[in-house]
Design an enzyme around this catalytic site. Sequence first.
Site, PDB file in Angstrom:
ATOM      1  N   LEU A 528      46.628 -38.937 -23.849  1.00  0.00           N
ATOM      2  CA  LEU A 528      47.604 -38.850 -22.766  1.00  0.00           C
ATOM      3  C   LEU A 528      47.699 -40.165 -22.011  1.00  0.00           C
ATOM      4  CD1 LEU A 528      46.651 -35.359 -21.327  1.00  0.00           C
ATOM      5  CD2 LEU A 528      48.693 -35.923 -22.615  1.00  0.00           C
ATOM      6  N   GLY A 529      46.607 -40.912 -21.985  1.00  0.00           N
ATOM      7  CA  GLY A 529      46.636 -42.171 -21.244  1.00  0.00           C
ATOM      8  C   GLY A 529      45.236 -42.698 -21.080  1.00  0.00           C
ATOM      9  N   GLY A 531      42.616 -43.883 -18.194  1.00  0.00           N
ATOM     10  CA  GLY A 531      42.311 -43.942 -16.772  1.00  0.00           C
ATOM     11  C   GLY A 531      41.279 -45.012 -16.511  1.00  0.00           C
ATOM     12  N   GLY A 532      40.929 -45.137 -15.243  1.00  0.00           N
ATOM     13  CA  GLY A 532      39.975 -46.163 -14.867  1.00  0.00           C
ATOM     14  C   GLY A 532      38.624 -45.991 -15.538  1.00  0.00           C
ATOM     15  N   PHE A 533      38.243 -44.756 -15.841  1.00  0.00           N
ATOM     16  CA  PHE A 533      36.894 -44.532 -16.332  1.00  0.00           C
ATOM     17  C   PHE A 533      36.875 -44.116 -17.787  1.00  0.00           C
ATOM     18  CE2 PHE A 533      36.858 -43.852 -11.775  1.00  0.00           C
ATOM     19  CZ  PHE A 533      35.864 -44.729 -11.397  1.00  0.00           C
ATOM     20  N   GLY A 534      38.016 -44.171 -18.447  1.00  0.00           N
ATOM     21  CA  GLY A 534      38.047 -43.825 -19.858  1.00  0.00           C
ATOM     22  C   GLY A 534      39.358 -43.165 -20.235  1.00  0.00           C
ATOM     23  N   VAL A 536      42.117 -40.368 -21.651  1.00  0.00           N
ATOM     24  CA  VAL A 536      42.329 -38.944 -21.431  1.00  0.00           C
ATOM     25  C   VAL A 536      43.071 -38.361 -22.630  1.00  0.00           C
ATOM     26  CG1 VAL A 536      43.289 -37.226 -19.878  1.00  0.00           C
ATOM     27  CG2 VAL A 536      42.530 -39.404 -18.979  1.00  0.00           C
ATOM     28  N   ASP A 647      39.750 -45.368  -5.898  1.00  0.00           N
ATOM     29  CA  ASP A 647      40.827 -45.849  -6.777  1.00  0.00           C
ATOM     30  C   ASP A 647      42.052 -44.958  -6.624  1.00  0.00           C
ATOM     31  OD1 ASP A 647      42.082 -47.521  -8.516  1.00  0.00           O
ATOM     32  OD2 ASP A 647      41.156 -46.712 -10.319  1.00  0.00           O
TER      33      ASP A 647
END
Length: 839
Positions: A528-529, A531-534, A536, A647
Amino acid sequence: MWERTKHTTNLISICVFLCFLLGNPCLCIGGDTLSRGQSLSGTQTLISKDGIFELGFFTPGSSSSQNTYLGIWYKDFPERTTVWVANRETPLRQDSTLEIAQNGNLVLMSHDSDAVWSTNLISTLPDTVEAVLLDSGNLILRDGPSPSTVFWQSFDHPTDTWLPGASLGFDKITGRAQRLVSWKNADDPSPGMFSVEMSQDQVFQFFLRWNMSTTYWRSGAWNGIVFGSVPEISYLTSFSFVSSERSTYYNYTVLNRAVLSMFVINALGEFEQRTSLRSHHSWSPTYVLPKNQSDIFAFCGAFGVFAGSTSNPCTCLHGFTQTRPNDWSAGCSRTTLVQCGNSNSTQGEKYGFMEVPDTTLPANPTAHPARNSRGCELACRQSCSCTAYAFNGSGCSVWEGDLFDTRNVSSNQDNKQRLYIKLANSDLPVDKGKWKKMLVVIVAVLVSSFVIVSGGFLGCFYTRRTKQKEVKKESGEDLLSFDFNSSVQPNDNGTVLRHRNHADFDLPMFSYASVCAATDNFSPENKLGEGGFGPVYKGKLLNGQEIALKRLSKKSGQGVEEFRNEILLIAKLQHRNLVRLLGCCIDPDESILIYEYMPNKSLDFFLFGSDKEVILDWTTRARIVEGIAQGLLYLHEYSRVRIIHRDLKASNILLDEEMNPKISDFGLARIFGGNDSRTYTKRIVGTFGYMAPEYALQGLFSIQSDVFSFGVLVLEIVSGKRNTGFYLTDTLNLLGHAWELWVSGRGAELVDPAVGCSPASAALRYINVGLLCVQENPNDRPNMSSVISMLSSELSTPLPAPKQPAFSTTTAVSSASVVNISAGKYSVNGLTVSALQPR
Ligand SMILES: *[C@@H]1O[C@H](CO)[C@@H](O)[C@H](O)[C@H]1NC(C)=O
Ligand SMILES: *[C@@H]1O[C@H](CO)[C@@H](O)[C@H](O)[C@H]1NC(C)=O
Ligand SMILES: *[C@@H]1O[C@H](CO)[C@@H](O)[C@H](O)[C@H]1NC(C)=O
Ligand SMILES: *[C@@H]1O[C@H](CO)[C@@H](O)[C@H](O)[C@H]1NC(C)=O
Ligand SMILES: *[C@@H]1O[C@H](CO)[C@@H](O)[C@H](O)[C@H]1NC(C)=O
Ligand SMILES: *[C@@H]1O[C@H](CO)[C@@H](O)[C@H](O)[C@H]1NC(C)=O
């Protein structure tokens, strides 16, 4: 004129006489100037007029090294920050002096009266020449009576640091480029492998290079305001491009006078912007370029292997150990010397070759005409400096000297080119005999073909199964057949009651195999995309329910147990404006969080997306702002632990079917950062444009820094414009634009024209609240509970007037910043005139 010269000469002679009398030629040094007849030695220093920079002798890093250098550093910083080194290639071992020689050049004389370093000007310089250390950090050689005549300046010969006001470019006539070259390591200023320079083509971008040859990063073209690939770098600084007949260069200023800033190429190949408040005397890295360590060429040094952008990115090749502890710039060196290796042919052991599995080939091979693997090996045996070879079926490559830029790759990648490195016999793995080897090959072929035939799912299942045997806690429920609807049910005030009783946890834990199955083995179509931490992924259960899975990139050094506790804590946060955490999967290698799936995309898509198929009307926008405020209030005040998001931004706000906002990624900052509610962090996470100044500059985060991000978000939602990437000619960003409209009484013009007619008074109230949240001083910002009451209060209640936002314009310096942040000594007089007042 004559009078003045005579006067100076008199002064000098008195000085020289006095020195002679006292038997110490150095006593006369004071202030920022070194004149003819004076000299600098020992612990004496020149200090720039306002006490910002200091020039003198220093011994870098750990005191084990006896080398001393002449350099310029920021005065009064507890950790010495050297910005320029005169003799970086020729260290001094004994007392030496800096003086102005007969011919007017500034020279560094060693103990035995050799000139170790000199300004090397050949033209005749006047007798009145003097060296002055300026407050910009520039050491200049100028004519005393006419100070604007500058013969030489240290800014033209930078070391590894680019200071505000200095130029970085090239000389059009000689073609000579000014180059920042990294230190070798923290203890050694001699030139390292990494450098920065400006391209001499028509693009005029900056390059990062390794060994002056391999380019591994480009700044992107200059568009007059920003560099293409790093627009955010103009957040704190304003660059100018200058092209004259003689030279072409960039220089920059820092927008906020209370802030010190500089660019440094460090020994690891990162180009860093470091900033500090003048009053704080401690640097934090505001930008580190390139953003991804994997883009840096030979990041792990000679014989190092890059294993991925994690907290521990480097290892050594087998048979090698790290040369300097905690410093990868020096790479790795052989554990055992080989008889005919790259260093000494008379010492060392006999050698053999070892196959290195799962790595890419090192950089810069030399092709050899050998036709087969055997011939390739022979070629490497015949050359003493050869360290490795590889045969790819059609050609032979050999490597002479150190191996650079080797990277670890997963074993299932088909690398036909196997790398063989030369190692001392005692470092070679024990040979188990050819038959065993063959058996291993046959088994490997059989297993891999089986894996290929039975597909990725089984493979994933199989490897995890083996691991599960080792770690008991690995086991988990089957995600595919789990029914979230029967286990958890939201009640009407948004919190969740759990009916299902789990012995250990009230958050379901799932097995890795079932997670793999639900996401089709994390297939790219399900992504899906990022994110800052990994990344999704989207997943689907057997009953058709859709879920979102976040694959956390690393565990930030936490143990599995602490990590689990942290997740359980986050799972207890339940609010209608927070994305719901449904479960997790903890595996020794990675952790996966399972969230409810939001069919609508994130807020940034609706606000800034190119094809705005759905226009958010005013009522929806107001509801979104209020929802985010409620979610944030819950995180800050009402939950059991105080959670700072760190964030908050439009892409972290997800929207449900009815366009209700839900904050995602909350609590992850807690896992990946400190737990205190107000704390410092060395490495800054966050997104430029949303970061509060105290966080961006000092790494200080608190609930007020979240409030700042919220304020930016409010202004973005009202205006439909991004804070970053929104540039007018004389305003830097959305905050500056909003402020200008606000003080000139045209606040209503900020509202996104796409919303159609909006109640003007309500929009103004939202803008007012947004501006209050982005004020420079954290203590001026409201907390989330006052934000909510201000948003919802009756229209007749007047709101406080905001002060100018942080980092809003390229021109004005906000009075607030000078008064509140800078300590008395540096406060800029006369700048409290910014008399702009709201209506
Ligand atoms: C950049 O250089 C130009 C030309 O030398 C000069 O006019 C300008 O003041 C410099 N800007 C800064 C920020 O130093
Ligand atoms: C760096 O470049 C120089 C000249 O181009 C070359 O002689 C030297 O071997 C290179 N160093 C390394 C470590 O590759
Ligand atoms: C860095 O780049 C590598 C290779 O391009 C990529 O696999 C990795 O995910 C990137 N890491 C981050 C944190 O973006
Ligand atoms: C090479 O070996 C000789 C003899 O053992 C020794 O004297 C010399 O210092 C060595 N050189 C290096 C560079 O290690
Ligand atoms: C094999 O290696 C040779 C020599 O380095 C090289 O020229 C050739 O391109 C390589 N072929 C393949 C398929 O990688
Ligand atoms: C490289 O990755 C493999 C797994 O793909 C791992 O087993 C190995 O230890 C790694 N090697 C290094 C040098 O990091």
